[in-house]
Design a protein around this motif. Structure first.
Motif, PDB file in Angstrom:
ATOM      1  N   ALA A  20      61.500  -8.227  -7.551  1.00 27.00           N
ATOM      2  CA  ALA A  20      60.820  -9.323  -6.871  1.00 27.00           C
ATOM      3  C   ALA A  20      60.897  -9.209  -5.353  1.00 27.00           C
ATOM      4  O   ALA A  20      60.017  -9.704  -4.654  1.00 27.00           O
ATOM      5  CB  ALA A  20      61.403 -10.667  -7.329  1.00 27.00           C
TER       6      ALA A  20
ATOM      7  N   HIS B  13      59.351 -12.790 -14.532  1.00 26.71           N
ATOM      8  CA  HIS B  13      58.807 -14.133 -14.408  1.00 26.71           C
ATOM      9  C   HIS B  13      58.596 -14.774 -15.774  1.00 26.71           C
ATOM     10  O   HIS B  13      57.730 -15.596 -15.944  1.00 26.71           O
ATOM     11  CB  HIS B  13      57.486 -14.099 -13.645  1.00 26.71           C
TER      12      HIS B  13
ATOM     13  N   TRP C  21      57.612  -2.027 -10.761  1.00 20.30           N
ATOM     14  CA  TRP C  21      57.182  -3.327 -10.237  1.00 20.30           C
ATOM     15  C   TRP C  21      56.074  -3.889 -11.122  1.00 20.30           C
ATOM     16  O   TRP C  21      56.114  -5.059 -11.496  1.00 20.30           O
ATOM     17  CB  TRP C  21      56.678  -3.183  -8.798  1.00 20.30           C
TER      18      TRP C  21
ATOM     19  N   ARG D 146      57.225  -7.080 -13.656  1.00 22.96           N
ATOM     20  CA  ARG D 146      56.928  -8.341 -12.977  1.00 22.96           C
ATOM     21  C   ARG D 146      56.775  -9.483 -13.962  1.00 22.96           C
ATOM     22  O   ARG D 146      57.199 -10.583 -13.700  1.00 22.96           O
ATOM     23  CB  ARG D 146      55.706  -8.218 -12.100  1.00 22.96           C
TER      24      ARG D 146
END
Length: 115
Positions: free
Chosen positions: A33, A88, A80, A84
């Motif tokens: 993040a 989340h 990433w 991601r």
């Protein structure tokens, strides 16, 4: 081996070792993040363009250094994009919601305090 090649080899090893903690932490925690997608994309584009220059130089430590940079930046971009959504997920969303409600409650308390 002459001094410039020795220095290049030594610095390449140091740079590669210096990147290992970042890569290991990213692989272990899957928390990227703090990394900017824009920076990761631009780094990969720059590495691709820079490859035209580097691989037209005589083979040497700079090739190895560049390959390390290419692999590290490509891995970070792939991770990433891949992690991601995991970062989340529901638990992460609950943690953010909890922090936001605590922050909002602090603002309400400050507004209600006598002046």
């Amino acid at each position: 081996m002459n001094l410039p090649v020795l220095a290049g080899t030594f610095s390449t090893v140091l740079f590669a070792i210096g990147m290992l903690p970042m890569l290991l932490k990213a692989a272990r925690t899957k928390d990227l993040a703090s990394y900017s997608l824009g920076n990761l994309v631009l780094s990969n584009v720059a590495n691709t363009v820079h490859s035209v220059y580097v691989f037209n130089l005589p083979a040497g430590p700079i090739w190895l250094l560049h390959v390390v940079y290419v692999l590290a930046s490509a891995l970070m971009l792939v991770w990433w994009l891949r992690y991601r959504n995991e970062a989340h997920g529901p638990d992460a969303r609950e943690a953010v919601d909890s922090r936001e409600s605590s922050s909002n409650q602090s603002v309400v308390n400050e507004q209600e305090a006598p002046q």
